[in-house]
Design a protein around this motif. Structure first.
Motif, PDB file in Angstrom:
ATOM      1  N   UNK A 387      -8.283 -11.053   5.253  1.00  0.00           N
ATOM      2  CA  UNK A 387      -9.167 -10.424   6.242  1.00  0.00           C
ATOM      3  C   UNK A 387      -8.964  -8.917   6.343  1.00  0.00           C
ATOM      4  N   UNK A 388      -7.712  -8.491   6.260  1.00  0.00           N
ATOM      5  CA  UNK A 388      -7.447  -7.070   6.441  1.00  0.00           C
ATOM      6  C   UNK A 388      -7.329  -6.311   5.126  1.00  0.00           C
ATOM      7  N   UNK A 389      -7.187  -7.049   4.018  1.00  0.00           N
ATOM      8  CA  UNK A 389      -7.026  -6.390   2.729  1.00  0.00           C
ATOM      9  C   UNK A 389      -5.801  -5.503   2.675  1.00  0.00           C
ATOM     10  N   UNK A 390      -4.766  -5.900   3.385  1.00  0.00           N
ATOM     11  CA  UNK A 390      -3.565  -5.085   3.524  1.00  0.00           C
ATOM     12  C   UNK A 390      -2.420  -5.763   2.790  1.00  0.00           C
ATOM     13  N   UNK A 391      -2.023  -5.215   1.649  1.00  0.00           N
ATOM     14  CA  UNK A 391      -0.990  -5.817   0.816  1.00  0.00           C
ATOM     15  C   UNK A 391      -0.303  -4.712   0.037  1.00  0.00           C
ATOM     16  N   UNK A 392       1.009  -4.790  -0.197  1.00  0.00           N
ATOM     17  CA  UNK A 392       1.691  -3.771  -0.989  1.00  0.00           C
ATOM     18  C   UNK A 392       1.028  -3.579  -2.357  1.00  0.00           C
ATOM     19  N   UNK A 393       0.988  -2.337  -2.814  1.00  0.00           N
ATOM     20  CA  UNK A 393       0.232  -1.991  -4.024  1.00  0.00           C
ATOM     21  C   UNK A 393       0.713  -2.769  -5.248  1.00  0.00           C
ATOM     22  N   UNK A 394       2.024  -2.921  -5.400  1.00  0.00           N
ATOM     23  CA  UNK A 394       2.526  -3.623  -6.583  1.00  0.00           C
ATOM     24  C   UNK A 394       2.167  -5.105  -6.554  1.00  0.00           C
ATOM     25  N   UNK A 395       2.138  -5.691  -5.367  1.00  0.00           N
ATOM     26  CA  UNK A 395       1.682  -7.075  -5.247  1.00  0.00           C
ATOM     27  C   UNK A 395       0.195  -7.179  -5.582  1.00  0.00           C
ATOM     28  N   UNK A 396      -0.579  -6.221  -5.091  1.00  0.00           N
ATOM     29  CA  UNK A 396      -2.013  -6.219  -5.377  1.00  0.00           C
ATOM     30  C   UNK A 396      -2.271  -6.147  -6.875  1.00  0.00           C
ATOM     31  N   UNK A 397      -1.460  -5.353  -7.581  1.00  0.00           N
ATOM     32  CA  UNK A 397      -1.635  -5.241  -9.032  1.00  0.00           C
ATOM     33  C   UNK A 397      -1.399  -6.586  -9.710  1.00  0.00           C
ATOM     34  N   UNK A 398      -0.417  -7.348  -9.242  1.00  0.00           N
ATOM     35  CA  UNK A 398      -0.151  -8.657  -9.848  1.00  0.00           C
ATOM     36  C   UNK A 398      -1.286  -9.637  -9.560  1.00  0.00           C
ATOM     37  N   UNK A 399      -1.875  -9.560  -8.354  1.00  0.00           N
ATOM     38  CA  UNK A 399      -3.003 -10.432  -8.030  1.00  0.00           C
ATOM     39  C   UNK A 399      -4.220 -10.084  -8.872  1.00  0.00           C
ATOM     40  N   UNK A 400      -4.474  -8.798  -9.066  1.00  0.00           N
ATOM     41  CA  UNK A 400      -5.608  -8.388  -9.898  1.00  0.00           C
ATOM     42  C   UNK A 400      -5.399  -8.810 -11.344  1.00  0.00           C
ATOM     43  N   UNK A 401      -4.157  -8.706 -11.815  1.00  0.00           N
ATOM     44  CA  UNK A 401      -3.873  -9.140 -13.177  1.00  0.00           C
ATOM     45  C   UNK A 401      -4.087 -10.643 -13.321  1.00  0.00           C
ATOM     46  N   UNK A 402      -3.692 -11.399 -12.312  1.00  0.00           N
ATOM     47  CA  UNK A 402      -3.921 -12.846 -12.339  1.00  0.00           C
ATOM     48  C   UNK A 402      -5.409 -13.155 -12.407  1.00  0.00           C
ATOM     49  N   UNK A 403      -6.179 -12.441 -11.628  1.00  0.00           N
ATOM     50  CA  UNK A 403      -7.626 -12.654 -11.607  1.00  0.00           C
ATOM     51  C   UNK A 403      -8.266 -12.258 -12.933  1.00  0.00           C
ATOM     52  N   UNK A 404      -7.811 -11.140 -13.522  1.00  0.00           N
ATOM     53  CA  UNK A 404      -8.452 -10.619 -14.739  1.00  0.00           C
ATOM     54  C   UNK A 404      -7.896 -11.238 -16.009  1.00  0.00           C
ATOM     55  N   UNK A 405      -6.571 -11.493 -16.051  1.00  0.00           N
ATOM     56  CA  UNK A 405      -5.921 -11.910 -17.298  1.00  0.00           C
ATOM     57  C   UNK A 405      -5.370 -13.330 -17.255  1.00  0.00           C
ATOM     58  N   UNK A 406      -5.340 -13.942 -16.061  1.00  0.00           N
ATOM     59  CA  UNK A 406      -4.798 -15.290 -15.955  1.00  0.00           C
ATOM     60  C   UNK A 406      -3.292 -15.317 -15.840  1.00  0.00           C
TER      61      UNK A 406
END
Length: 700
Positions: A387-406
């Motif tokens: 809801x708030x989109x508030x997450x540490x940047x390095x964690x966000x990078x891992x989530x984006x990598x999961x979404x993009x690269x599996x």
């Protein structure tokens, strides 16, 4: 015939019964008022399998409510609590028997009465001893995990006052009715007898008068204390909330998170942003907490100086409930809803506290009343992320990598099939028959530091005659860390995609070397229709050894320290399989680290902390690596790719000249089961060649 007169010397003593009923009514009202606070939370099915719940809590051997299994892990505190619990238990039984003797059937006379007197006095003495131990521990020893507040002193004082006044009343009665008239009876009430000796110089009138006054004083303190405890819901109210919380504990498996119905027409708040977003069981947890501090003692975040203390989180949430709850139980509380939404995350619980948790489960392992702090912190993480989109940047990078690269490893250069090059393993797409599927996992599949794990596992299985297949590029992150970081949406996407892939290939049985994948595939995928038989590689390999399919060819002659992964040991009780495997390897000597088994210290990678930056002095893996070095082991053996990475990094950070080697268990097995290289042939000398030639000539 030894016995005693009912309500001796007490005029209008039967008034105690209507007073008692009034007290019960007040307590019932106080409990009702508290239950209304708990029911502010969302629904939660905790009433299934009632007979099984009752058996586990009150009957079976090691039942926590009666036998104090978890409390006794701390010897001093365990004995202290057992004395208080057992002492008051004997007194309660004695009071009940006395009531039956008075109002139903008179049976307390003769030797039975004397035994009854001895048992009740013993109960009071045990309880007093326990209270004395508690006071000494809290106010003299002063362990750091205990924070003393007025309620603690009130609780101990109230219990002690009830016991002492009770003994004084008994002593006064014995002094007047038994010391001279029946001197053989008095010693069967040993504590009362001591008080009777002290009161014996008093005149008869003084003894009678003081006895009456103290009797009513004792009853007033007892009844008034019970009213105080439940109207204010003090610490002593845990005599109700603790067994209730044990009874209602989750039966879905430890650490199994409940899904958000993302397909519902009205989802409402995602995660927990206000009090009502927790479940009613979460709110009951808050009242069950006794601030014993066991969770804080074992929490890796607290031990390394981070902001998080599980005890403080629960107490901060309880204070929030008491501040917001009463107004929310009445109608017209819209303004209060908004106020609660603003203050829960950020003011009541800081973001630093939420992100410090490794979800290792140590706090829930030691909690004597089965409180679940991790679940609450993840619910608040869900709100921060979704809801708030508030997450540490390095964690966000891992989530984006999961979404993009599996997979969560941004920048990883290896593909998911590189490890299988040259090995006799089949890609399931080519094999056609899934048989036994090896779930490789992201970290082992694409990280060079852990890629030896699947390579070694494939070789060990080949030597045991076990054929495995793997998904290759069709395998995607199981979503374990995404879920624990709070991104429930990404987790569900990954879960549904992987379940569809596994079902399409008709997969029935899965083996994995990653405890995080093991937990998620086995216990959380069934929430979305993914029912598979899942085993950890340590369980499967032990079976191969016991069946004689895996044989050792090399003697290792190494001393090894084994690291219990949190999601293998504490969450699923798999402690013995890895140790039995190590014990079976020729030449291996196992030594235990200071924290081992159920008390093992987390490596620091869980809950998404693998992808967070930490101050050097706050790194959990450094603390854990120091424990490993203290064993003087040649090797540190893990059964989890994340533990392996964290140990390699932690030992590297200690600056040792010769740090212990870090291997996964299956890597050690690969060495122990490999075919020894043949001895090198020594080149013949010139003289040897000449002699050989002469021999050949002579032979002709």
């Amino acid at each position: 015939m030894p016995s005693r007169e009912h309500l001796w010397n007490i005029h209008f003593g039967d008034l105690v019964y209507p007073i008692g009923f009034l007290v019960i009514a007040i307590i019932a009202f106080a409990i009702y008022r508290r239950v209304r606070l708990w029911t502010l939370g969302r629904s939660d099915d905790r009433l299934s399998n009632l007979p099984g719940r009752f058996w586990n809590v009150f009957v079976k051997t090691k039942a926590d409510a009666l036998w104090h299994q978890r409390i006794m892990r701390s010897p001093y505190a365990g004995v202290m609590h057992a004395l208080i619990f057992g002492g008051f238990g004997l007194l309660l039984i004695g009071t009940s028997l006395d009531a039956l003797n008075t109002h139903v059937y008179h049976f307390l006379e003769g030797n039975l009465y004397l035994g009854f007197s001895l048992a009740t006095d013993t109960g009071g003495l045990l309880a007093l001893a326990g209270i004395g131990m508690a006071a000494y521990r809290r106010y003299v020893l002063k362990p750091s995990k205990l924070n003393n507040v007025l309620d603690d002193a009130m609780a101990l004082s109230l219990l002690a006052l009830i016991l002492v006044t009770g003994f004084m009343v008994e002593g006064l009665r014995i002094a007047e009715t038994e010391l001279e008239a029946h001197p053989g009876w008095a010693p069967w009430s040993p504590i009362g007898f001591v008080f009777a000796q002290a009161f014996s110089p008093l005149s008869e009138s003084a003894t009678v008068y003081i006895h009456q006054a103290l009797w009513w004083g004792h009853m007033g303190i007892s009844f008034g204390g019970m009213v105080y405890v439940f109207l204010s819901f003090t610490k002593l109210a845990h005599i109700l909330t603790a067994p209730l919380n044990m009874f209602l504990r989750s039966q879905n498996g430890r650490g199994v998170l409940q899904p958000i119905d993302l397909e519902a027409e009205e989802i409402g708040t995602l995660g927990a942003a206000k009090l009502q977003d927790f479940t009613w069981k979460d709110l009951l947890d808050l009242d069950a907490c006794t601030r014993c501090g066991r969770c804080q003692d074992v929490c890796p975040a607290a031990r390394t100086g981070k902001a998080l203390s599980p005890k403080n989180v629960i107490q901060e949430l309880k204070a929030h409930m008491l501040e917001q709850g009463p107004a929310l139980t009445h109608k017209g509380n819209g303004h209060k809803d908004e106020e609660a939404a603003k203050t829960l995350i950020g003011e009541t619980i800081s973001e630093d506290e939420l992100w410090a948790c490794t979800t290792c489960g140590a706090c829930e392992e030691v909690c004597p009343v089965y409180i679940e702090p991790i679940r609450k912190m993840i619910e608040m993480r869900r709100n921060l992320v979704l809801e708030q989109g508030n997450i540490p940047a390095t964690m966000m990078a891992s989530l984006r990598s999961t979404q993009d690269r599996g997979h969560p490893w941004k920048g990883a250069s290896a593909s998911r099939t590189d490890w299988a090059s040259g090995l006799s393993v089949e890609n399931i797409s080519n094999n056609g028959d899934s048989g036994l599927l090896f779930w490789v996992g992201c970290t082992e599949g694409v990280q060079e530091t852990t890629m030896n794990i699947p390579i070694a596992l494939a070789k060990v299985f080949e030597r045991a005659g076990v054929q495995i297949s793997f998904l290759g590029h069709e395998e995607s992150c199981c979503g374990h860390f995404a879920r624990r970081m709070g991104d429930e949406y990404l987790f569900q996407c990954q879960a549904r995609q992987n379940i569809e892939t596994l079902q399409r290939h008709n997969v029935k049985k899965i083996v994995t070397a990653c405890p995080h994948c093991y937990h998620t595939l086995k216990y959380e995928y069934p929430q979305f229709g993914g029912e598979f038989e899942v085993v950890h590689h340590t369980e499967f390999i032990l079976q191969l050894i016991e069946e004689g399919k895996l044989r050792f060819t090399n003697e290792m002659n190494k001393t090894v320290a084994y690291q219990d992964p949190c999601y293998l040991g504490r969450y699923h009780g798999i402690y013995e399989a890895p140790r039995k495997i190590l014990a079976a390897i020729p030449g291996v000597k196992v030594v235990e680290m200071e924290s081992c088994g159920a008390n093992s210290l987390c490596c620091g990678a869980g809950g998404g902390r693998m992808w967070m930056e930490e101050e050097p002095e706050q790194r959990v893996n450094i603390m854990r690596s120091k424990e490993a070095v203290a064993t003087k082991a040649d090797m540190v053996i893990t059964a989890c790719p994340f533990c392996l990475q964290m140990f390699k990094d932690g030992l590297g950070g200690l600056g040792l000249e010769e740090p212990p080697e870090v291997l996964d268990l299956v890597e050690l097995l690969e060495r122990a089961t490999s075919v020894p290289a043949p001895p090198a042939k020594v080149a013949p000398t010139e003289a040897g060649v000449a002699d050989e030639a002469l021999t050949e000539v002579g032979g002709n």
